[in-house]
Design a protein around this motif. Structure first.
Motif, PDB file in Angstrom:
ATOM      1  N   ASP A 117      71.406  17.265  46.629  1.00 54.11           N
ATOM      2  CA  ASP A 117      71.963  18.613  46.502  1.00 54.11           C
ATOM      3  C   ASP A 117      71.387  19.564  47.545  1.00 54.11           C
ATOM      4  N   ARG A 118      70.172  19.281  47.995  1.00 54.68           N
ATOM      5  CA  ARG A 118      69.526  20.180  48.959  1.00 54.68           C
ATOM      6  C   ARG A 118      69.744  19.759  50.414  1.00 54.68           C
ATOM      7  N   TYR A 119      69.618  18.450  50.713  1.00 51.43           N
ATOM      8  CA  TYR A 119      69.613  18.004  52.103  1.00 51.43           C
ATOM      9  C   TYR A 119      70.893  17.311  52.557  1.00 51.43           C
ATOM     10  N   GLY A 120      71.748  16.894  51.640  1.00 52.46           N
ATOM     11  CA  GLY A 120      72.989  16.264  52.036  1.00 52.46           C
ATOM     12  C   GLY A 120      72.872  14.771  52.278  1.00 52.46           C
ATOM     13  N   SER A 121      74.024  14.146  52.501  1.00 46.88           N
ATOM     14  CA  SER A 121      74.103  12.689  52.591  1.00 46.88           C
ATOM     15  C   SER A 121      73.471  12.123  53.860  1.00 46.88           C
ATOM     16  N   LYS A 122      73.675  12.789  54.989  1.00 47.55           N
ATOM     17  CA  LYS A 122      73.273  12.214  56.268  1.00 47.55           C
ATOM     18  C   LYS A 122      71.768  11.931  56.324  1.00 47.55           C
ATOM     19  N   ARG A 123      70.954  12.908  55.963  1.00 52.54           N
ATOM     20  CA  ARG A 123      69.505  12.721  56.032  1.00 52.54           C
ATOM     21  C   ARG A 123      69.036  11.626  55.080  1.00 52.54           C
ATOM     22  N   LEU A 124      69.636  11.582  53.895  1.00 51.96           N
ATOM     23  CA  LEU A 124      69.210  10.574  52.938  1.00 51.96           C
ATOM     24  C   LEU A 124      69.609   9.172  53.374  1.00 51.96           C
ATOM     25  N   LEU A 125      70.790   9.027  53.986  1.00 53.96           N
ATOM     26  CA  LEU A 125      71.217   7.703  54.436  1.00 53.96           C
ATOM     27  C   LEU A 125      70.373   7.198  55.605  1.00 53.96           C
ATOM     28  N   ILE A 126      69.967   8.099  56.486  1.00 54.94           N
ATOM     29  CA  ILE A 126      69.078   7.696  57.585  1.00 54.94           C
ATOM     30  C   ILE A 126      67.722   7.254  57.040  1.00 54.94           C
ATOM     31  N   THR A 127      67.173   8.035  56.114  1.00 47.91           N
ATOM     32  CA  THR A 127      65.898   7.677  55.494  1.00 47.91           C
ATOM     33  C   THR A 127      65.996   6.331  54.786  1.00 47.91           C
ATOM     34  N   ALA A 128      67.102   6.108  54.082  1.00 48.76           N
ATOM     35  CA  ALA A 128      67.308   4.843  53.378  1.00 48.76           C
ATOM     36  C   ALA A 128      67.317   3.665  54.346  1.00 48.76           C
ATOM     37  N   SER A 129      67.976   3.818  55.477  1.00 52.69           N
ATOM     38  CA  SER A 129      68.048   2.726  56.449  1.00 52.69           C
ATOM     39  C   SER A 129      66.665   2.333  56.957  1.00 52.69           C
ATOM     40  N   VAL A 130      65.829   3.333  57.202  1.00 53.65           N
ATOM     41  CA  VAL A 130      64.468   3.052  57.669  1.00 53.65           C
ATOM     42  C   VAL A 130      63.668   2.317  56.597  1.00 53.65           C
ATOM     43  N   LEU A 131      63.748   2.792  55.350  1.00 51.37           N
ATOM     44  CA  LEU A 131      62.998   2.166  54.263  1.00 51.37           C
ATOM     45  C   LEU A 131      63.454   0.732  54.001  1.00 51.37           C
ATOM     46  N   LEU A 132      64.755   0.485  54.064  1.00 52.26           N
ATOM     47  CA  LEU A 132      65.264  -0.863  53.845  1.00 52.26           C
ATOM     48  C   LEU A 132      64.828  -1.815  54.947  1.00 52.26           C
ATOM     49  N   PHE A 133      64.797  -1.314  56.178  1.00 51.41           N
ATOM     50  CA  PHE A 133      64.314  -2.143  57.287  1.00 51.41           C
ATOM     51  C   PHE A 133      62.850  -2.527  57.077  1.00 51.41           C
ATOM     52  N   VAL A 134      62.031  -1.570  56.715  1.00 54.18           N
ATOM     53  CA  VAL A 134      60.605  -1.829  56.496  1.00 54.18           C
ATOM     54  C   VAL A 134      60.410  -2.814  55.345  1.00 54.18           C
ATOM     55  N   ALA A 135      61.129  -2.588  54.249  1.00 52.82           N
ATOM     56  CA  ALA A 135      60.956  -3.422  53.055  1.00 52.82           C
ATOM     57  C   ALA A 135      61.338  -4.872  53.311  1.00 52.82           C
ATOM     58  N   GLN A 136      62.506  -5.100  53.907  1.00 55.56           N
ATOM     59  CA  GLN A 136      62.948  -6.480  54.122  1.00 55.56           C
ATOM     60  C   GLN A 136      62.137  -7.166  55.219  1.00 55.56           C
ATOM     61  N   SER A 137      61.685  -6.421  56.207  1.00 52.17           N
ATOM     62  CA  SER A 137      60.817  -7.016  57.233  1.00 52.17           C
ATOM     63  C   SER A 137      59.513  -7.493  56.614  1.00 52.17           C
ATOM     64  N   ALA A 138      58.945  -6.657  55.741  1.00 52.07           N
ATOM     65  CA  ALA A 138      57.703  -7.045  55.079  1.00 52.07           C
ATOM     66  C   ALA A 138      57.923  -8.239  54.159  1.00 52.07           C
ATOM     67  N   PHE A 139      59.029  -8.244  53.421  1.00 53.77           N
ATOM     68  CA  PHE A 139      59.313  -9.334  52.487  1.00 53.77           C
ATOM     69  C   PHE A 139      59.502 -10.663  53.216  1.00 53.77           C
ATOM     70  N   SER A 140      59.983 -10.581  54.443  1.00 55.25           N
ATOM     71  CA  SER A 140      60.195 -11.811  55.212  1.00 55.25           C
ATOM     72  C   SER A 140      58.882 -12.455  55.652  1.00 55.25           C
ATOM     73  N   LEU A 141      57.793 -11.680  55.674  1.00 54.93           N
ATOM     74  CA  LEU A 141      56.527 -12.165  56.230  1.00 54.93           C
ATOM     75  C   LEU A 141      55.458 -12.441  55.184  1.00 54.93           C
ATOM     76  N   VAL A 142      55.467 -11.705  54.063  1.00 58.40           N
ATOM     77  CA  VAL A 142      54.369 -11.829  53.098  1.00 58.40           C
ATOM     78  C   VAL A 142      54.402 -13.195  52.409  1.00 58.40           C
ATOM     79  N   GLU A 143      53.217 -13.622  51.995  1.00 62.43           N
ATOM     80  CA  GLU A 143      53.110 -14.902  51.288  1.00 62.43           C
ATOM     81  C   GLU A 143      52.422 -14.755  49.935  1.00 62.43           C
ATOM     82  N   SER A 144      51.942 -13.553  49.613  1.00 61.13           N
ATOM     83  CA  SER A 144      51.303 -13.338  48.317  1.00 61.13           C
ATOM     84  C   SER A 144      52.270 -12.635  47.376  1.00 61.13           C
ATOM     85  N   TYR A 145      52.173 -12.938  46.113  1.00 65.50           N
ATOM     86  CA  TYR A 145      53.051 -12.372  45.095  1.00 65.50           C
ATOM     87  C   TYR A 145      52.917 -10.843  44.985  1.00 65.50           C
ATOM     88  N   PRO A 146      51.697 -10.259  44.934  1.00 66.71           N
ATOM     89  CA  PRO A 146      51.587  -8.799  44.850  1.00 66.71           C
ATOM     90  C   PRO A 146      52.203  -8.085  46.050  1.00 66.71           C
TER      91      PRO A 146
END
Length: 455
Positions: free
Chosen positions: A75-104
C-alpha cells in the motif's frame, strides 16, 4: 490534476501485466521446487519424513507470517519495488540452497525463499487492480493464477530431468538465475500506475497502520475471503508442493517419471477452471460462495473414494482426483476477490495480505501433520499405502473447520452490508460490484464493530 497516460486494459497494461505474470511464474517454480526433489533431499540431508516436511512448512510459515506486513508495504511502496526486492531474495535463497549440505542451513535458505515468495503474488494482483477496468479484474486475476501455474509445470518434469542431468547444485543454481532475469525485466518494464504521477504514499504513523489493519480485519468480507482461501487451496497445495509425489510413488506404486508427469495435470486443469470461475465471479458476484462450496465438496468426495479404495487405486481414479482437486486454485482466488469487493483500494494490500494467509496456513498445517502422522504410522520403516491413507485423512479436519467458517462469515458479510450500505448490497444482489469508498468502508467497519460487541 492526475491524468491517465495509458488506457486501462490497453497495450501498455498488457505489457506491464505480462512482465508481472512472468515474475510470478518464476516464483511459483521456486515455491514448488521441492515437489520432485523430496526423495533427493531426504538422501542429501539424511532426514525423516517429518523433517523433510519442515522444508515446506518453514517456507510457508514465513510466507504466511509476511502477508500482512507485505500488504502494508504494498500500500505504501507499490508493486515495482516489492517485485524487484523479491527477485533479489529468491536469487539469494535458491543459490544458497543449491550449495548447502547441512540441514539447518538448508532450512534457513527455504525461510529466505519464503520471504521473497511472499512479496510477489499480491503485488501482481495490485498490477491487475491498477491497470485494468473493474469488470475485467476477476477474469484477469484468474488468468494471473492460471498462467503463474506454468511455473508448477516447470518445477515437475523439467526439474526432474535437470536433477538427472546436472544434479542438485546445477538445477537449483539455474533456477536462481531466472529470478535475476525477471528482476531486470521488472526494473525496465513495470510502472505502478497508468497515471502521470508516480506512486507516492503518505507516511502513516504506527497508530494509523493499526487502525487500518483493524478496519480490514473487522470487515466480515475479509474473513470470508480468508476462510475461502484457507479451505479451497490446502489440499491441492499439499499434494503438489510435497506429498503428492511420494504418495504416488511409494504409496500407489506409480513410476517416478509418470508421477512427475501427473503433477502437471493440476496446471492443465486450471486452464479450464480459471476462465470459468473468473467469468462466473464477474457475472454473479453475489453467488460466488456456491462455487467455493462446490470446489470443497468435489475435493473431499474424490479423496474419500481414493482413501476408501481397497489397496492401490487404479490410474483413472488417481487422475480424476488430481483433476478435481485442481479446482481449489481458481476457487481460492475468489477469497481474494472478496477482499477486493468488501474493502476500498486504500486497504487493498492489507486486506489481500490477510486473505492470502489463509490457504498457506492451512497448507503448512496439513503438510506438517501428514509428515508427523506418516512417521507415527510407519514407525521408521518405509511408508506403505496404508500409512499414506491414514496420514492424509487429516485433510477432513481442515475441510470441516473451513466450511463452517465460510457459512458463518457469508451470513455476517451479507447482513452487515445490507444493514449499513443497503445501496451497495442491492447492487451486489443485482450482480453489480460497486467499489467501496473510504467513508463508506469506515461506516461498514463500524457496523462490524457493533456486531462484534453484541456477540
Amino acid at each position: 490534476m492526475t491524468e491517465l497516460l495509458f488506457p486501462l486494459g490497453g497495450r501498455r497494461a498488457w505489457a506491464v501485466w505480462g512482465t508481472a505474470v512472468v515474475t510470478y511464474l518464476v516464483t511459483v517454480l521456486h515455491r514448488g521446487s521441492m515437489s520432485v526433489a523430496g526423495l533427493q533431499a531426504a538422501e542429501r540431508f539424511d532426514i525423516s519424513a517429518s523433517a523433510l516436511a519442515s522444508f515446506t512448512v518453514v517456507q510457508l510459515t514465513v510466507y504466511a507470517a509476511m502477508q500482512v506486513p507485505v500488504g502494508i508495504l504494498l500500500d505504501r511502496y507499490g508493486s515495482k519495488r516489492l517485485l524487484i526486492t523479491a527477485s533479489v531474495l529468491l536469487f539469494v535463497a535458491q543459490s544458497a540452497f543449491s550449495l548447502v549440505e547441512s540441514y539447518p542451513a538448508a532450512l534457513a535458505a527455504r525461510a529466505v525463499l519464503g520471504v521473497g515468495d511472499a512479496l510477489v503474488f499480491i503485488s501482481v494482483l495490485r498490477v491487475v487492480m491498477s491497470w485494468f477496468p473493474a469488470l475485467r479484474q476477476p477474469v484477469m486475476s484468474q488468468a494471473t493464477g492460471m498462467l503463474g501455474g506454468i511455473g508448477a509445470i516447470v518445477s515437475t518434469v523439467p526439474m526432474a530431468a535437470a536433477f538427472h542431468h546436472v544434479g542438485w547444485t546445477g538445477t537449483f543454481a539455474g533456477a536462481a538465475v531466472l529470478s535475476l532475469v525477471t528482476g531486470l525485466a521488472v526494473l525496465f518494464l513495470i510502472k505502478d500506475t497508468p497515471y502521470d504521477e508516480p506512486l507516492h504514499r503518505a507516511k502513516q504513523s504506527l497508530g494509523e497502520v493499526r487502525r487500518n489493519l483493524r478496519r480490514a480485519w473487522r470487515e466480515p468480507g475479509t474473513r470470508l475471503g480468508l476462510w475461502t482461501h484457507f479451505t479451497t487451496s490446502f489440499s491441492g497445495s499439499t499434494f503438489s508442493l510435497l506429498w503428492g509425489y511420494p504418495f504416488l510413488v511409494r504409496g500407489e506404486g506409480v513410476a517416478p517419471s509418470t508421477a512427475a508427469a501427473m503433477l502437471i495435470l493440476p496446471v492443465l486443469a486450471g486452464l479450464f477452471y480459471g476462465p470459468v470461475v473468473g467469468r462466473y465471479a464477474a457475472r454473479f458476484p453475489f453467488y460466488r460462495s456456491w462455487i467455493v462450496l462446490a470446489v470443497i465438496a468435489g475435493a473431499a468426495l474424490m479423496w474419500t473414494v481414493v482413501l476408501l479404495w481397497p489397496g492401490q487405486a487404479p490410474m483413472p481414479v488417481l487422475l480424476l482426483l488430481i483433476v478435481v482437486q485442481a479446482a481449489g486454485g481458481p476457487g481460492s482466488m475468489l477469497g481474494l476477490d472478496y477482499a477486493r469487493t468488501f474493502n476500498p483500494a486504500t486497504r487493498f494490500g492489507a486486506a489481500n495480505g490477510m486473505v492470502n494467509t489463509g490457504g498457506f496456513i492451512a497448507t503448512l498445517i496439513c503438510i506438517g501433520m501428514v509428515g508427523i502422522l506418516l512417521d507415527a504410522s510407519s514407525g521408521g520403516a518405509p511408508q506403505t499405502i496404508t500409512d499414506f491413507k491414514w496420514a492424509l485423512t487429516f485433510q477432513y479436519v481442515l475441510w470441516g473447520i473451513g466450511t463452517v467458517q465460510i457459512l458463518r462469515y457469508r451470513r455476517k458479510a451479507r447482513a452487515t452490508l445490507a444493514r449499513y450500505n443497503p445501496e451497495i448490497y442491492e447492487a451486489l444482489r443485482a450482480n453489480q460490484v460497486v467499489p467501496l469508498k473510504d467513508d463508506t468502508s469506515q461506516q461498514h467497519s463500524v457496523a462490524d464493530k457493533v456486531l462484534t460487541s453484541a456477540r
